[in-house]
Design a protein around this motif. Sequence first.
Motif, short mmCIF file in Angstrom:
data_model
loop_
_atom_site.label_atom_id
_atom_site.label_comp_id
_atom_site.label_asym_id
_atom_site.label_seq_id
_atom_site.Cartn_x
_atom_site.Cartn_y
_atom_site.Cartn_z
N ALA A 1 -6.92 0.18 6.54
CA ALA A 1 -6.02 0.08 5.79
C ALA A 1 -5.33 -1.19 5.43
O ALA A 1 -5.26 -1.34 4.22
CB ALA A 1 -5.09 1.27 5.90
N THR B 1 -7.89 -3.55 3.82
CA THR B 1 -8.15 -3.42 2.36
C THR B 1 -6.86 -3.63 1.20
O THR B 1 -7.20 -3.94 0.21
CB THR B 1 -8.54 -1.58 2.16
OG1 THR B 1 -9.38 -1.30 3.03
CG2 THR B 1 -8.75 -1.38 0.71
N THR B 2 -5.87 -3.36 2.10
CA THR B 2 -4.63 -3.59 1.24
C THR B 2 -4.50 -5.13 0.91
O THR B 2 -4.04 -5.80 -0.35
CB THR B 2 -3.25 -3.19 1.67
OG1 THR B 2 -3.42 -1.76 1.85
CG2 THR B 2 -2.31 -3.47 1.04
N HIS B 3 -4.83 -6.01 1.93
CA HIS B 3 -4.78 -7.44 1.82
C HIS B 3 -5.97 -7.87 1.02
O HIS B 3 -5.29 -8.88 0.15
CB HIS B 3 -4.82 -8.10 3.40
CG HIS B 3 -4.76 -9.46 3.26
ND1 HIS B 3 -3.60 -10.12 3.08
CD2 HIS B 3 -5.70 -10.38 3.36
CE1 HIS B 3 -3.99 -11.52 3.04
NE2 HIS B 3 -5.33 -11.76 3.43
N TYR C 1 -4.81 -7.17 -2.62
CA TYR C 1 -3.74 -8.16 -2.86
C TYR C 1 -4.07 -9.61 -3.42
O TYR C 1 -3.54 -10.19 -4.51
CB TYR C 1 -2.74 -8.35 -1.59
CG TYR C 1 -1.53 -9.23 -1.75
CD1 TYR C 1 -0.45 -8.86 -2.50
CD2 TYR C 1 -1.57 -10.51 -1.45
CE1 TYR C 1 0.69 -9.60 -2.83
CE2 TYR C 1 -0.54 -11.28 -1.58
CZ TYR C 1 0.84 -10.91 -2.24
OH TYR C 1 1.71 -11.58 -2.45
#
Length: 345
Positions: A234, A237-239, A242
């Motif tokens: 998670a 994936t977020t990084h 971003y």
Amino acid sequence: MWMLDGWVCAFLLVLSWSVEVTDASGGDADPRYRGCVTQCQQTGCVGEICFSNCKFSSDGEFIDRPWYMQQGPLYLQWKKWDCQCDCRYYCMVDREKERESHNLGPVKYHGKWPFRRLYGMQEPASVAFSALNLAMHFHGWVSFFILIYYKLPLKDGKKAYYEYAGLWHAYGLLSLNSWFWSAVFHSRDVDLTEKLDYSSAVVLLGYSLILAILRTFSVRDEATRVMVAAPLIAFVTTHVMYINFYLLDYGWNMIVCIVMAVAQLSMWAVWAGSSKHPSRWKLWFVVFAGSLAMLLEIYDFPPYVGLFDAHAIWHATTIPLTYIWWSFIRDDAVFRTSNLVKKAT
């Protein structure tokens, strides 16, 4: 990028990214270079060299189109450059000749050393070594696959005894993907290839961290594996979303990569020192040699004959280390399988 692709490679990439961001380039600040580029964009020529991709409207206004929007098939346009890139390159070449005539050393332009183009490639040596690393990973992954499913004993359901086989298969595919985009990025540094290269490296780094946790702590239960992997997946994936869709923040990306890299390094080093694995010396060799190779990134120097800079040579050093790392992975599969077969009988 194997274990070195995980923690060491990411750390070295981070170092190079931070240098590009924090160290202003002396070459592109040179008034003569800037004047040359401005004149080239007005006339489409640098000295006697003129560029067909420098277009002007009927009223004489300069029109610059990216290389991929020029006429012709995309695979042919890949070897070509847009007007701004050609102007910058040939102005850099002329300026470096002037500096050499005055016994002055090369300087960086827009964060990069003055490389020689070869077959349309921006950094040909790094491209070649990235491709060799990709080939070495492919060889390692295929040899691992053959060992698992054709040489070692299998369970009744044709399933491998080695509990980490699937994880290493995924690791091999991610490594191939990462080195592929590394080769593409060094061939042509544009916004898209930069993001694909950085994203692939971060994904591989995050997965390598998960794999390091699962292997060094001998996590075999599927439910526990999911619990360990889920928060890291998670976060990664977020990084990646971003830096691709919001802001490619080099400083934040550096922090993320260093934290994950140091975590992996610590786990593998402690595990190699505390375990009685018969091939732990290979792990130590990769750790020690990878640390020495790190000096190539810290001690940055201009490219020899316009091709071989510190980063390119570092890419070359990872080729034999990749072979040793996959050799350790195969040894680990043999070691674990033999133990499990003895227990089963």
